[in-house]
Design a protein around this motif. Sequence first.
Motif, PDB file in Angstrom:
ATOM      1  N   GLN A  71       0.807  -1.216   0.000  1.00 26.68           N
ATOM      2  CA  GLN A  71       0.000   0.000   0.000  1.00 26.68           C
ATOM      3  C   GLN A  71       0.842   1.268   0.000  1.00 26.68           C
ATOM      4  N   GLU A  72       1.900   1.295   0.808  1.00 23.80           N
ATOM      5  CA  GLU A  72       2.610   2.557   0.992  1.00 23.80           C
ATOM      6  C   GLU A  72       4.130   2.426   1.073  1.00 23.80           C
ATOM      7  N   GLY A  73       4.649   1.229   1.326  1.00 24.39           N
ATOM      8  CA  GLY A  73       6.092   1.077   1.468  1.00 24.39           C
ATOM      9  C   GLY A  73       6.622   1.907   2.629  1.00 24.39           C
ATOM     10  N   ASN A  74       7.920   2.298   2.541  1.00 23.08           N
ATOM     11  CA  ASN A  74       8.495   3.174   3.565  1.00 23.08           C
ATOM     12  C   ASN A  74       8.217   2.625   4.955  1.00 23.08           C
ATOM     13  N   LEU A  75       8.454   1.336   5.133  1.00 20.47           N
ATOM     14  CA  LEU A  75       7.949   0.610   6.296  1.00 20.47           C
ATOM     15  C   LEU A  75       8.446   1.151   7.632  1.00 20.47           C
ATOM     16  N   ILE A  76       9.758   1.193   7.815  1.00 26.28           N
ATOM     17  CA  ILE A  76      10.278   1.588   9.126  1.00 26.28           C
ATOM     18  C   ILE A  76       9.899   3.028   9.484  1.00 26.28           C
ATOM     19  N   PRO A  77      10.016   4.010   8.577  1.00 26.18           N
ATOM     20  CA  PRO A  77       9.557   5.353   8.932  1.00 26.18           C
ATOM     21  C   PRO A  77       8.072   5.418   9.282  1.00 26.18           C
ATOM     22  N   ASN A  78       7.240   4.652   8.583  1.00 30.37           N
ATOM     23  CA  ASN A  78       5.811   4.669   8.907  1.00 30.37           C
ATOM     24  C   ASN A  78       5.525   3.967  10.230  1.00 30.37           C
ATOM     25  N   ILE A  79       6.245   2.891  10.521  1.00 33.87           N
ATOM     26  CA  ILE A  79       6.099   2.250  11.830  1.00 33.87           C
ATOM     27  C   ILE A  79       6.480   3.227  12.927  1.00 33.87           C
ATOM     28  N   GLU A  80       7.581   3.928  12.713  1.00 36.99           N
ATOM     29  CA  GLU A  80       8.020   4.901  13.724  1.00 36.99           C
ATOM     30  C   GLU A  80       7.006   6.021  13.901  1.00 36.99           C
ATOM     31  N   ALA A  81       6.459   6.526  12.797  1.00 38.14           N
ATOM     32  CA  ALA A  81       5.494   7.617  12.876  1.00 38.14           C
ATOM     33  C   ALA A  81       4.211   7.201  13.591  1.00 38.14           C
ATOM     34  N   CYS A  82       3.825   5.934  13.436  1.00 38.76           N
ATOM     35  CA  CYS A  82       2.586   5.428  14.045  1.00 38.76           C
ATOM     36  C   CYS A  82       2.817   4.778  15.395  1.00 38.76           C
ATOM     37  N   TRP A  83       4.036   4.760  15.873  1.00 36.69           N
ATOM     38  CA  TRP A  83       4.409   3.873  16.962  1.00 36.69           C
ATOM     39  C   TRP A  83       3.480   3.971  18.177  1.00 36.69           C
ATOM     40  N   ASP A  84       3.109   5.162  18.563  1.00 34.32           N
ATOM     41  CA  ASP A  84       2.306   5.334  19.778  1.00 34.32           C
ATOM     42  C   ASP A  84       0.942   4.669  19.686  1.00 34.32           C
ATOM     43  N   GLU A  85       0.492   4.384  18.467  1.00 34.44           N
ATOM     44  CA  GLU A  85      -0.834   3.786  18.301  1.00 34.44           C
ATOM     45  C   GLU A  85      -0.776   2.333  17.837  1.00 34.44           C
ATOM     46  N   ILE A  86       0.409   1.779  17.634  1.00 36.85           N
ATOM     47  CA  ILE A  86       0.526   0.388  17.193  1.00 36.85           C
ATOM     48  C   ILE A  86       0.525  -0.541  18.403  1.00 36.85           C
ATOM     49  N   ALA A  87      -0.357  -1.542  18.373  1.00 40.25           N
ATOM     50  CA  ALA A  87      -0.407  -2.527  19.450  1.00 40.25           C
ATOM     51  C   ALA A  87      -0.051  -3.927  18.980  1.00 40.25           C
ATOM     52  N   TYR A  88      -0.016  -4.131  17.671  1.00 42.37           N
ATOM     53  CA  TYR A  88       0.114  -5.491  17.152  1.00 42.37           C
ATOM     54  C   TYR A  88       0.679  -5.407  15.739  1.00 42.37           C
ATOM     55  N   PHE A  89       1.490  -6.410  15.365  1.00 43.28           N
ATOM     56  CA  PHE A  89       2.017  -6.512  14.008  1.00 43.28           C
ATOM     57  C   PHE A  89       1.589  -7.836  13.392  1.00 43.28           C
ATOM     58  N   GLN A  90       1.508  -7.841  12.073  1.00 44.33           N
ATOM     59  CA  GLN A  90       1.406  -9.097  11.336  1.00 44.33           C
ATOM     60  C   GLN A  90       2.450  -9.114  10.231  1.00 44.33           C
ATOM     61  N   ILE A  91       2.817 -10.327   9.832  1.00 45.68           N
ATOM     62  CA  ILE A  91       3.980 -10.555   8.987  1.00 45.68           C
ATOM     63  C   ILE A  91       3.568 -11.286   7.717  1.00 45.68           C
ATOM     64  N   GLY A  92       4.243 -10.970   6.640  1.00 45.84           N
ATOM     65  CA  GLY A  92       4.106 -11.692   5.380  1.00 45.84           C
ATOM     66  C   GLY A  92       5.015 -11.022   4.382  1.00 45.84           C
ATOM     67  N   ASP A  93       5.785 -11.789   3.629  1.00 47.05           N
ATOM     68  CA  ASP A  93       6.690 -11.185   2.663  1.00 47.05           C
ATOM     69  C   ASP A  93       5.939 -10.924   1.358  1.00 47.05           C
ATOM     70  N   ASN A  94       6.504 -10.062   0.539  1.00 46.12           N
ATOM     71  CA  ASN A  94       5.893  -9.671  -0.724  1.00 46.12           C
ATOM     72  C   ASN A  94       6.933  -9.747  -1.841  1.00 46.12           C
ATOM     73  N   PRO A  95       6.584 -10.334  -3.009  1.00 46.98           N
ATOM     74  CA  PRO A  95       5.282 -10.916  -3.360  1.00 46.98           C
ATOM     75  C   PRO A  95       5.093 -12.316  -2.784  1.00 46.98           C
ATOM     76  N   GLY A  96       3.856 -12.756  -2.761  1.00 44.04           N
ATOM     77  CA  GLY A  96       3.530 -14.116  -2.371  1.00 44.04           C
ATOM     78  C   GLY A  96       2.861 -14.281  -1.030  1.00 44.04           C
ATOM     79  N   ARG A  97       3.075 -13.338  -0.135  1.00 44.37           N
ATOM     80  CA  ARG A  97       2.534 -13.414   1.226  1.00 44.37           C
ATOM     81  C   ARG A  97       2.921 -14.725   1.910  1.00 44.37           C
ATOM     82  N   ASN A  98       4.228 -14.969   1.897  1.00 40.54           N
ATOM     83  CA  ASN A  98       4.773 -16.141   2.570  1.00 40.54           C
ATOM     84  C   ASN A  98       5.773 -15.711   3.633  1.00 40.54           C
TER      85      ASN A  98
END
Length: 305
Positions: free
Chosen positions: A225-252
């Motif tokens: 959807q947006e990439g830029n993963l680590i900066p976006n995680i950092e920007a949202c950090w105070d509101e993140i309670a849970y993560f989910q994992i899957g690599d791309n492409p393939g969602r494995n």
Amino acid sequence: MKRRNFVSSIAATSALGMVPGMMMGQKENTPLYRDFNLKYAPHLGMFQNHAGKDPIDQLNFMADQGFTAFEDNGMKGRTLDLQKKMASTMENKGISMGVFVAHKIYWQKPNLANGDLNLRDEFLSQIKESVEVAKRVNAKWMTVVPGHVDLRQNMGYQTAHVVESLKRASDILEPHGLVMVLEPLNFRNHPGLFLSESPQAFEICKAVDSPSCKILFDIYHQQIQEGNLIPNIEACWDEIAYFQIGDNPGRNEPTSGEINYKNVFKFIHSKDFKGILGMEHGNSIKGKEGEKRVIEAYMESDNFL
């Protein structure tokens, strides 16, 4: 054995066609690794070629491999007896329960975004039901997806409707110390959904202003959807309670695609994250070989210290 020495032995054993902990003369279910830095949570079916189809056997296998968490999107639909058995097994094995889906998700038409009071009441009723499930299985988090956009309404009105519904749901959850985690989903797999980006989820959580309304940051979805993963995680950090994992492409599993999960996990660990990272993905290789590869992938990606 020291972590560094253990991980460095993978190459040598792999050259012989063996996996640490599964070498000749050892039981096939011997743990590969028991000291993960983060709480990765497999799901049912991920290791069924080793453990069989029984959910209790699968939970025991996960624990034997060193996993200390578990998630189950379909937990709410399981029988009462099975929920209790799974909860007892997790407690005995030291496994933390991750998310389950809290409500009916409207994939094709709007429900929370359109402000329909009957649909809001339906959602709130399902949240109340989920409180009892959470208590039964010792869960803290439950997944909420606000549904499809309403193409007949301005996004500002839709956001106001969603925020109001989530405020009402938070009133239900707060007394029990439970948390609904909002999951933004990518445009490719789930076109037309109201919630798609992490900044949008951040804005909504700030508006709801409740400890019971936080973000589920699905790394797979947000890479698309947006990439830029680590900066976006950092920007949202105070509101993140849970993560989910899957690599791309393939969602494995990690290492099967383009995401540098070792660096992502290292960043999350550096923030002293104590929550769960759900392994919401498939196996890139079928059968027992693929299941071993999933475990190896987490060993490799978790080796960041």
